[in-house]
Design an enzyme around this catalytic site. Sequence first.
Site, mmCIF file in Angstrom:
data_model
loop_
_atom_site.group_PDB
_atom_site.id
_atom_site.type_symbol
_atom_site.label_atom_id
_atom_site.label_comp_id
_atom_site.label_asym_id
_atom_site.label_seq_id
_atom_site.Cartn_x
_atom_site.Cartn_y
_atom_site.Cartn_z
ATOM 1 N N GLY A 181 0.492 -1.474 0.596
ATOM 2 C CA GLY A 181 -0.516 0.112 0.073
ATOM 3 C C GLY A 181 0.903 1.426 -0.117
ATOM 4 O O GLY A 181 1.926 1.035 0.126
ATOM 5 N N ASP A 196 -3.237 -12.302 4.575
ATOM 6 C CA ASP A 196 -3.934 -12.432 4.218
ATOM 7 C C ASP A 196 -5.269 -11.742 5.660
ATOM 8 O O ASP A 196 -5.537 -13.033 6.889
ATOM 9 C CB ASP A 196 -5.222 -12.633 3.571
ATOM 10 C CG ASP A 196 -6.875 -13.012 3.016
ATOM 11 O OD1 ASP A 196 -6.980 -11.708 3.778
ATOM 12 O OD2 ASP A 196 -7.334 -12.821 2.218
ATOM 13 N N TYR A 227 -16.780 2.877 6.552
ATOM 14 C CA TYR A 227 -15.067 2.617 7.486
ATOM 15 C C TYR A 227 -14.937 3.197 8.211
ATOM 16 O O TYR A 227 -14.128 2.347 9.001
ATOM 17 C CB TYR A 227 -14.969 4.221 5.723
ATOM 18 C CG TYR A 227 -13.069 3.896 6.000
ATOM 19 C CD1 TYR A 227 -12.264 2.793 5.933
ATOM 20 C CD2 TYR A 227 -12.641 5.017 6.561
ATOM 21 C CE1 TYR A 227 -10.486 3.113 6.236
ATOM 22 C CE2 TYR A 227 -11.023 5.676 6.798
ATOM 23 C CZ TYR A 227 -10.325 4.681 6.274
ATOM 24 O OH TYR A 227 -9.112 4.309 6.260
HETATM 25 N N1 NAP Z 1 -5.414 7.054 2.364
HETATM 26 C C1 NAP Z 1 -5.858 8.150 3.023
HETATM 27 O O1 NAP Z 1 -6.296 9.204 3.349
HETATM 28 C C2 NAP Z 1 -5.529 7.730 5.242
HETATM 29 C C3 NAP Z 1 -6.007 8.595 6.536
HETATM 30 C C4 NAP Z 1 -6.087 7.944 7.172
HETATM 31 C C5 NAP Z 1 -6.091 7.075 7.767
HETATM 32 N N2 NAP Z 1 -5.678 5.586 6.362
HETATM 33 C C6 NAP Z 1 -5.177 4.344 6.793
HETATM 34 O O2 NAP Z 1 -3.297 4.160 6.859
HETATM 35 C C7 NAP Z 1 -3.391 3.320 6.593
HETATM 36 C C8 NAP Z 1 -2.821 3.158 5.201
HETATM 37 O O3 NAP Z 1 -4.170 3.144 3.913
HETATM 38 P P1 NAP Z 1 -3.008 3.886 2.450
HETATM 39 O O4 NAP Z 1 -3.744 4.886 1.982
HETATM 40 O O5 NAP Z 1 -1.802 3.398 2.584
HETATM 41 O O6 NAP Z 1 -3.888 2.174 2.162
HETATM 42 P P2 NAP Z 1 -3.656 1.979 0.691
HETATM 43 O O7 NAP Z 1 -2.784 2.571 -0.126
HETATM 44 O O8 NAP Z 1 -4.920 1.336 0.367
HETATM 45 O O9 NAP Z 1 -2.936 0.531 1.216
HETATM 46 C C9 NAP Z 1 -3.690 -0.832 1.775
HETATM 47 C C10 NAP Z 1 -3.041 -1.838 1.754
HETATM 48 O O10 NAP Z 1 -3.418 -3.641 3.083
HETATM 49 C C11 NAP Z 1 -3.548 -3.935 2.113
HETATM 50 N N3 NAP Z 1 -5.135 -4.778 2.350
HETATM 51 C C12 NAP Z 1 -5.953 -4.662 1.807
HETATM 52 N N4 NAP Z 1 -7.246 -5.924 2.210
HETATM 53 C C13 NAP Z 1 -5.849 -6.711 2.912
HETATM 54 C C14 NAP Z 1 -6.234 -7.967 3.351
HETATM 55 N N5 NAP Z 1 -7.717 -8.216 3.654
HETATM 56 N N6 NAP Z 1 -5.293 -8.391 4.087
HETATM 57 C C15 NAP Z 1 -3.941 -7.912 3.467
HETATM 58 N N7 NAP Z 1 -3.672 -7.207 4.031
HETATM 59 C C16 NAP Z 1 -4.734 -6.493 2.883
HETATM 60 C C17 NAP Z 1 -3.929 -3.778 0.767
HETATM 61 O O11 NAP Z 1 -3.119 -4.835 -0.205
HETATM 62 P P3 NAP Z 1 -3.608 -5.492 -1.645
HETATM 63 O O12 NAP Z 1 -2.734 -4.432 -2.125
HETATM 64 O O13 NAP Z 1 -3.391 -6.844 -1.633
HETATM 65 O O14 NAP Z 1 -4.670 -4.793 -2.018
HETATM 66 C C18 NAP Z 1 -2.831 -2.402 0.667
HETATM 67 O O15 NAP Z 1 -1.397 -3.371 0.815
HETATM 68 C C19 NAP Z 1 -4.684 2.360 6.335
HETATM 69 O O16 NAP Z 1 -4.506 1.207 7.988
HETATM 70 C C20 NAP Z 1 -5.748 3.210 6.704
HETATM 71 O O17 NAP Z 1 -6.636 2.969 6.863
HETATM 72 C C21 NAP Z 1 -5.430 5.969 5.570
#
Ligand code: NAP
Length: 288
Positions: A10, A39, A128
Amino acid sequence: MRILVTGSTGMLGREVVEHASRGGHDVVGTSRSGEVPADITDRDQVERAVERVHPELIIHTAAWTAVDDCEGDPERATAVNAAGTEHVGRAADRIGARVLYVSTDHVFDGTKASPYVEDDRPNPQSVYGTSKLAGERALGPHHTIARTSWLAGLHGSSTVRTVLDLARRQDTLTFVDDQIGNPTFVADLAPALLELGVAGHPGTFHLTNVGTVSWFELAREVLAAAGLDPERVRPIATSGLEPPRAARRPANAALATTASSHLGLPVLPPYRRALEELVAQLQARGVG
Ligand SMILES: NC(=O)c1ccc[n+]([C@@H]2O[C@H](COP(=O)([O-])OP(=O)(O)OC[C@H]3O[C@@H](n4cnc5c(N)ncnc54)[C@H](OP(=O)(O)O)[C@@H]3O)[C@@H](O)[C@H]2O)c1
């Protein structure tokens, strides 16, 4: 330190793995299909991965982050974000590892008139946000929760990338001016998360770059940083979005980093420099 990073494919997970490796840590990234498969919806698979890697610290970034899609599939949101986090916590407890769980501003309802502090009462308004809060509550009090917001980075989708893409395809861009928050850049967040995780303070911490803007103001700044005319961005109210977004977002998503400041933990810098660097990197890769 031996560190396991979930969600290593991610946007944030990838940056955390890279940063931890550069810092000399012994780091293993897990994903659904990588060398160490985990997973997080599969309790046994998570336990096997954690036992095999045997980390001292797990930085848990994996989540289902498609905020609008979560509204249509609450079971999946709960399975990944709530139960998945519970599995990570349990597996960590079996080997005595600590968890640093990355959570979100979406746990708040956004009605507060000032930035949210760590012990403000969560009241999520979306599937979410509800599933991420359930993830927080699935962890024991000895673990660490880091809430962050409005992430952007080189890999993956973010509003910064969207603005640059849109600017190439259309003359005017429309962004809401009634939702405010703290843009946070994974290049700044990854080192701070690592420092928080290594320090091992239990509890809840807000970690964001400094600076509060609306999405409209952020889009203008992205265009300015790209050498384009910020006047091309027009403001719109959330209620005027057509079609409306499936998930409700907090109108005020600003997070105060009170707890980390009190403990002398790292405070992220103002976001502008990271924004300019990211825009330059994305442009060098042909985005925008
Ligand atoms: N993006 C934002 O603006 C934001 C803001 C606040 C907090 N956050 C938090 O920050 C964290 C990182 O966000 P991000 O934007 O970097 O997320 P992201 O780019 O969507 O990446 C999510 C990661 O989680 C993995 N994942 C999803 N389902 C899974 C499963 N069942 N088992 C194992 N891995 C799984 C995905 O793998 P795949 O590639 O296999 O799908 C990917 O590696 C998250 O916890 C999110 O809630 C994000």
